[in-house]
Write a protein that holds these residues in place. Structure first.
Motif, PDB file in Angstrom:
ATOM      1  N   ILE A   1      25.755  29.766  52.465  1.00 51.58           N
ATOM      2  CA  ILE A   1      25.000  30.990  52.197  1.00 51.58           C
ATOM      3  C   ILE A   1      25.680  31.793  51.102  1.00 51.58           C
ATOM      4  CG2 ILE A   1      24.227  33.176  53.191  1.00 51.58           C
ATOM      5  CD1 ILE A   1      23.992  31.767  55.869  1.00 51.58           C
ATOM      6  N   ILE A   2      27.017  31.738  51.073  1.00 50.18           N
ATOM      7  CA  ILE A   2      27.788  32.569  50.156  1.00 50.18           C
ATOM      8  C   ILE A   2      28.118  31.839  48.859  1.00 50.18           C
ATOM      9  CG2 ILE A   2      29.955  33.830  49.853  1.00 50.18           C
ATOM     10  CD1 ILE A   2      29.996  34.245  52.889  1.00 50.18           C
ATOM     11  N   GLY A   3      28.622  30.613  48.968  1.00 46.81           N
ATOM     12  CA  GLY A   3      29.165  29.908  47.814  1.00 46.81           C
ATOM     13  C   GLY A   3      28.127  29.518  46.779  1.00 46.81           C
ATOM     14  N   ARG A   4      28.530  29.572  45.516  1.00 50.57           N
ATOM     15  CA  ARG A   4      27.694  29.133  44.399  1.00 50.57           C
ATOM     16  C   ARG A   4      28.483  28.128  43.564  1.00 50.57           C
ATOM     17  NH1 ARG A   4      24.914  31.831  47.279  1.00 50.57           N
ATOM     18  NH2 ARG A   4      23.263  33.296  46.685  1.00 50.57           N
TER      19      ARG A   4
ATOM     20  N   GLY B   1      37.911  25.765  34.547  1.00 49.19           N
ATOM     21  CA  GLY B   1      39.273  25.467  34.964  1.00 49.19           C
ATOM     22  C   GLY B   1      40.196  26.653  35.087  1.00 49.19           C
ATOM     23  N   HIS B   2      39.644  27.868  35.102  1.00 49.81           N
ATOM     24  CA  HIS B   2      40.458  29.079  35.175  1.00 49.81           C
ATOM     25  C   HIS B   2      39.883  30.035  36.224  1.00 49.81           C
ATOM     26  CE1 HIS B   2      42.925  28.108  31.648  1.00 49.81           C
ATOM     27  NE2 HIS B   2      41.822  27.557  31.170  1.00 49.81           N
ATOM     28  N   PRO B   3      40.027  29.682  37.519  1.00 49.13           N
ATOM     29  CA  PRO B   3      39.507  30.571  38.566  1.00 49.13           C
ATOM     30  C   PRO B   3      40.213  31.921  38.540  1.00 49.13           C
ATOM     31  CG  PRO B   3      40.974  28.932  39.505  1.00 49.13           C
ATOM     32  CD  PRO B   3      40.752  28.527  38.077  1.00 49.13           C
TER      33      PRO B   3
ATOM     34  N   THR C   1      40.082  32.734  46.427  1.00 52.63           N
ATOM     35  CA  THR C   1      40.259  31.516  47.215  1.00 52.63           C
ATOM     36  C   THR C   1      38.938  30.777  47.440  1.00 52.63           C
ATOM     37  OG1 THR C   1      40.108  32.838  49.247  1.00 52.63           O
ATOM     38  CG2 THR C   1      42.307  32.402  48.374  1.00 52.63           C
ATOM     39  N   LEU C   2      37.801  31.455  47.323  1.00 52.90           N
ATOM     40  CA  LEU C   2      36.510  30.794  47.480  1.00 52.90           C
ATOM     41  C   LEU C   2      36.250  29.799  46.360  1.00 52.90           C
ATOM     42  CD1 LEU C   2      33.828  30.621  49.085  1.00 52.90           C
ATOM     43  CD2 LEU C   2      32.956  32.480  47.629  1.00 52.90           C
ATOM     44  N   TYR C   3      36.801  30.074  45.171  1.00 51.57           N
ATOM     45  CA  TYR C   3      36.526  29.230  44.009  1.00 51.57           C
ATOM     46  C   TYR C   3      37.794  28.614  43.405  1.00 51.57           C
ATOM     47  CZ  TYR C   3      31.836  31.135  44.365  1.00 51.57           C
ATOM     48  OH  TYR C   3      30.588  31.487  44.827  1.00 51.57           O
ATOM     49  N   GLY C   4      38.792  28.376  44.233  1.00 49.38           N
ATOM     50  CA  GLY C   4      39.953  27.622  43.776  1.00 49.38           C
ATOM     51  C   GLY C   4      41.137  28.440  43.320  1.00 49.38           C
ATOM     52  N   GLY C   5      41.062  29.743  43.416  1.00 46.19           N
ATOM     53  CA  GLY C   5      42.192  30.582  43.034  1.00 46.19           C
ATOM     54  C   GLY C   5      43.201  30.704  44.168  1.00 46.19           C
TER      55      GLY C   5
ATOM     56  N   GLY D   1      45.677  40.096  46.567  1.00 45.41           N
ATOM     57  CA  GLY D   1      45.001  39.818  47.825  1.00 45.41           C
ATOM     58  C   GLY D   1      43.484  39.760  47.768  1.00 45.41           C
ATOM     59  N   ARG D   2      42.906  39.815  46.597  1.00 44.83           N
ATOM     60  CA  ARG D   2      41.443  39.704  46.446  1.00 44.83           C
ATOM     61  C   ARG D   2      41.166  39.160  45.070  1.00 44.83           C
ATOM     62  NH1 ARG D   2      39.019  43.738  42.489  1.00 44.83           N
ATOM     63  NH2 ARG D   2      40.720  45.198  42.098  1.00 44.83           N
ATOM     64  N   HIS D   3      39.918  38.719  44.819  1.00 41.18           N
ATOM     65  CA  HIS D   3      39.639  38.197  43.483  1.00 41.18           C
ATOM     66  C   HIS D   3      39.787  39.321  42.448  1.00 41.18           C
ATOM     67  CE1 HIS D   3      35.474  39.143  45.069  1.00 41.18           C
ATOM     68  NE2 HIS D   3      35.463  39.827  43.940  1.00 41.18           N
ATOM     69  N   ALA D   4      40.482  39.011  41.368  1.00 40.98           N
ATOM     70  CA  ALA D   4      40.877  40.021  40.378  1.00 40.98           C
ATOM     71  C   ALA D   4      39.744  40.269  39.399  1.00 40.98           C
ATOM     72  CB  ALA D   4      42.136  39.580  39.641  1.00 40.98           C
TER      73      ALA D   4
END
Length: 299
Positions: free
Chosen positions: A186-189, A234-236, A241-245, A251-254
């Motif tokens: 539901i979340i991931g793209r 190639g640069h998450p 963490t949802l997309y490989g970072g 602590g969260r996507h930057a």
């Protein structure tokens, strides 16, 4: 609130309803003014939407009362970057959802906004023109009334600051790749051949051996677009963490919406607003020496 328009020579002989549509007034709002509000006036006299208007006339009408909202007012601190009778821009911190959902039924930006309105003796609803993820920080544009909402929509451009993993060459780039759902998530793209057309333009502002600071402009508005496109090349994003970072340094996507341009619904002036990186992204950028040689003013 009363809106006023003078009929220009080129609108001589138009029916009022058609003239109002040329001014950006939606059919829904016209109907609401007729049936819920006080109606329309030409030089102070009542006029119906099927009647003719003449050059030089002043057309006036009051916006209907705002509808009731189901959002509970809660005293959540707000950072208001811009505000007038038609638009407001809020600087949302990471970790705060924009509006109530099944997972976040309250303590959202919407709850804080309704509390703010009530504290000023105003009524209203929360009308975000753009939405950003719960853990994305930065600018959210809101319409203050039903008149402004459709005029602001589609008239907004945004620049995001992202810290991505790995070293990218300085300068411009673009990712043009379709985005769709990732499996049954539901979340991931993900980038997929049967996804919707998606384009992200970016400029690498600074880079170290491990991280790069990137200014991203999403030219389309897909869910998680910047996050998916950066991971695709190639640069998450750091912390994503949802997309490989990895979450080792943050602590969260930057990702931070740092600059916004929008066309004002009444003056038609292009307004620019900005807000600096929050402390968690700034700390990572500082540690990686990514803060020199650029400025938000260039966007």
């Amino acid at each position: 609130m009363e809106l006023r328009y003078v009929v220009p020579p080129e609108s001589e002989g138009m029916r009022l309803g058609i003239f109002l549509r040329t001014c950006g007034v939606t059919a829904g709002l016209i109907k609401s003014v007729k049936h819920v509000g006080q109606g329309f006036f030409a030089d102070g006299r009542s006029i119906h939407t099927d009647q003719i208007v003449h050059a030089g006339q002043w057309i006036t009408f009051a916006l209907p009362p705002e509808p009731a909202t189901s959002v509970t007012p809660q005293p959540i601190p707000l950072s208001i970057v811009f505000e007038d009778e038609f638009a407001a821009v809020l600087n949302k911190p990471a970790g705060l959802a924009v509006h109530p959902t099944l997972n976040y039924p309250d303590h959202t930006l919407a709850n804080g906004w309704i509390y703010y309105l009530k504290s000023q003796g105003k009524s209203g609803v929360f009308r975000p023109v753009n939405r950003i993820d719960k853990n994305t920080s930065g600018l959210v544009l809101c319409a203050q009334n039903a008149f402004a909402a459709p005029l602001l929509a589609g008239q907004v451009s945004k620049c995001y600051l992202a810290i991505v993993q790995g070293s990218l060459p300085l300068g411009p780039g673009r990712v043009e790749a379709p985005i769709g759902r990732r499996g049954d998530s539901i979340i991931g793209r993900c980038v997929t051949s049967d996804g919707k057309y998606s384009l992200t333009e970016y400029t690498v502002l600074a880079a170290s051996s491990d991280y790069s600071l990137v200014a991203c402009r999403p030219c389309t508005g897909r869910t998680h677009q910047i996050r998916v496109h950066m991971a695709y090349i190639g640069h998450p994003l750091a912390g994503d963490t949802l997309y490989g970072g990895t979450a080792q340094r943050i602590g969260r996507h930057a990702l931070h919406c740092g600059v916004m341009h929008f066309v004002h619904p009444v003056t038609r002036e292009t307004i620019r607003v900005s807000c600096p990186m929050p402390s968690d992204m700034e700390a990572l950028a500082q540690a990686e020496h990514l803060l020199d040689g650029w400025s938000l003013e260039q966007f």
